[in-house]
Design an enzyme around this catalytic site. Sequence first.
Site, mmCIF file in Angstrom:
data_model
loop_
_atom_site.group_PDB
_atom_site.id
_atom_site.type_symbol
_atom_site.label_atom_id
_atom_site.label_comp_id
_atom_site.label_asym_id
_atom_site.label_seq_id
_atom_site.Cartn_x
_atom_site.Cartn_y
_atom_site.Cartn_z
ATOM 1 N N PHE A 106 0.839 -1.203 0.000
ATOM 2 C CA PHE A 106 0.000 0.000 0.000
ATOM 3 C C PHE A 106 0.873 1.251 0.000
ATOM 4 O O PHE A 106 0.843 2.052 0.924
ATOM 5 C CB PHE A 106 -0.938 -0.052 1.212
ATOM 6 C CG PHE A 106 -2.224 0.701 1.025
ATOM 7 C CD1 PHE A 106 -2.965 0.589 -0.136
ATOM 8 C CD2 PHE A 106 -2.710 1.516 2.038
ATOM 9 C CE1 PHE A 106 -4.157 1.279 -0.303
ATOM 10 C CE2 PHE A 106 -3.898 2.206 1.894
ATOM 11 C CZ PHE A 106 -4.623 2.089 0.719
ATOM 12 N N GLY A 107 1.654 1.391 -1.087
ATOM 13 C CA GLY A 107 2.450 2.603 -1.278
ATOM 14 C C GLY A 107 1.703 3.536 -2.225
ATOM 15 O O GLY A 107 0.477 3.475 -2.351
ATOM 16 N N ARG A 108 2.505 4.348 -2.922
ATOM 17 C CA ARG A 108 1.892 5.381 -3.777
ATOM 18 C C ARG A 108 0.941 4.795 -4.811
ATOM 19 O O ARG A 108 -0.169 5.284 -5.005
ATOM 20 C CB ARG A 108 3.005 6.161 -4.502
ATOM 21 C CG ARG A 108 3.762 7.107 -3.613
ATOM 22 C CD ARG A 108 4.984 7.635 -4.350
ATOM 23 N NE ARG A 108 5.977 6.567 -4.439
ATOM 24 C CZ ARG A 108 7.186 6.633 -3.885
ATOM 25 N NH1 ARG A 108 7.568 7.718 -3.273
ATOM 26 N NH2 ARG A 108 8.036 5.623 -3.991
ATOM 27 N N ILE A 109 1.375 3.721 -5.500
ATOM 28 C CA ILE A 109 0.529 3.169 -6.572
ATOM 29 C C ILE A 109 -0.698 2.486 -5.960
ATOM 30 O O ILE A 109 -1.818 2.606 -6.472
ATOM 31 C CB ILE A 109 1.346 2.226 -7.480
ATOM 32 C CG1 ILE A 109 2.497 3.012 -8.126
ATOM 33 C CG2 ILE A 109 0.457 1.608 -8.565
ATOM 34 C CD1 ILE A 109 3.506 2.164 -8.891
ATOM 35 N N ARG B 79 6.437 -6.724 -9.901
ATOM 36 C CA ARG B 79 7.546 -7.455 -10.519
ATOM 37 C C ARG B 79 7.108 -8.911 -10.659
ATOM 38 O O ARG B 79 6.444 -9.463 -9.772
ATOM 39 C CB ARG B 79 8.807 -7.369 -9.652
ATOM 40 C CG ARG B 79 9.527 -6.025 -9.734
ATOM 41 C CD ARG B 79 10.161 -5.765 -11.110
ATOM 42 N NE ARG B 79 10.882 -4.512 -11.184
ATOM 43 C CZ ARG B 79 10.374 -3.363 -11.660
ATOM 44 N NH1 ARG B 79 9.136 -3.304 -12.104
ATOM 45 N NH2 ARG B 79 11.118 -2.278 -11.706
ATOM 46 N N GLU C 144 11.099 -12.551 -17.200
ATOM 47 C CA GLU C 144 10.972 -11.579 -18.266
ATOM 48 C C GLU C 144 12.222 -11.528 -19.139
ATOM 49 O O GLU C 144 13.314 -11.549 -18.580
ATOM 50 C CB GLU C 144 10.760 -10.197 -17.607
ATOM 51 C CG GLU C 144 9.632 -9.425 -18.224
ATOM 52 C CD GLU C 144 9.258 -8.215 -17.380
ATOM 53 O OE1 GLU C 144 8.507 -8.367 -16.405
ATOM 54 O OE2 GLU C 144 9.738 -7.135 -17.729
ATOM 55 N N HIS D 298 5.023 -5.613 -19.947
ATOM 56 C CA HIS D 298 5.590 -4.621 -19.014
ATOM 57 C C HIS D 298 5.346 -3.181 -19.491
ATOM 58 O O HIS D 298 6.288 -2.419 -19.728
ATOM 59 C CB HIS D 298 7.085 -4.882 -18.789
ATOM 60 C CG HIS D 298 7.575 -4.379 -17.460
ATOM 61 N ND1 HIS D 298 8.545 -5.001 -16.730
ATOM 62 C CD2 HIS D 298 7.212 -3.307 -16.710
ATOM 63 C CE1 HIS D 298 8.778 -4.330 -15.607
ATOM 64 N NE2 HIS D 298 7.969 -3.286 -15.577
ATOM 65 N N GLY E 248 3.418 -0.962 -17.763
ATOM 66 C CA GLY E 248 2.843 -0.202 -16.637
ATOM 67 C C GLY E 248 2.971 1.304 -16.769
ATOM 68 O O GLY E 248 2.008 2.034 -16.553
#
Length: 329
Positions: A158-161, A242, A271, A289, A291
């Site tokens: 639960f960080g910025r994104i 990731r 990846e 990838h 995002g």
Amino acid sequence: MPDSRRPVLVTRRLPQPALDRIAEHCDMTLYEGSGAMPRDELLEGISGKAGAVTLLTDKVDDEFLDAAGPGLRIVANYAVGFDNLDVPACTARGVMASNTPDVLTETTADTAWALMMAAARRVPEGDRFLRARTPWVWGPMMMLGQDVHHKTMGIVGFGRIGHALARRARGFGMRVVYFDVYRPSPELEAELGAEYRDLDDLLAESDFVSLHVNLTEETRHLMNAERLGRMKPTAVLVNTSRGPVIDEAALAEALRDGVIFAAGLDVFEKEPEVHPALLELENAVVIPHLGSATVDTRIAMGLLAADNLIAALDGERPPTLLNPDLLKR
Ligand code: DGY
């Protein structure tokens, strides 16, 4: 005039405004190849440089730092994720390390949202169906998906994104639960309308689970067969963090056996390879990838990486420094 005392390496072509800014302040060597810079060329290219702009495909470790030599002052990573950097090794050698947070938050949350909608409502599957010229008539039971609105969104990390995703979820009338080892302030929790759950409870309760953790030894295979088994059979798993956070073989089995309804994946364990079983499954929505892949965001990331690079070379504090302890020395 570029300053030849500030030789820097940029390991891939970045949006032009970023390259212009770097070239204005430094003597820039740019790798022009289309893929990741081959390791031997990277080690040769970094030799004698004062700075580098690296990508998530470049491993910055002791070997890289040895090859650079003692003049290296900063490694400015062009990504918010920095699992490709050995930050303690940089710190030990007095090399600053930076990333590109904030500027990609909303764009990455949009990507998670797009994957969630696409997987829940079977958008890519419908598109493939029509392109295959499959005969069809509208039918009450045709290609039924899962509702998104008013369901429960579980955010892991639960960080910025994660916060940006919570804001989107509220717009869809969803209930938001989250798990993180760091808890936000009660005020922020209230503003985001998010309730804390431990991971097992979150997995059992959520209709959508979106992953936003850093890749560390603790989060590698966080979503394994056992944890996938705790999710609802109607649930959708989304990953824009990731790849190795999910055990891909276990996920492919869970999707095949109906343990969960669908998955939306932007990142992959090995990846650029994607587990071949995932590519066979209609309920796996996969994108390469992407995002942060919008024009504006990639320019903003490039300018921030350039600012970090130039600040360090000017003897100033880079705006998004990862190892501020270095400055206390
Ligand atoms: C990041 O920034 O970490 C993304 O994975 C690429 O934008």
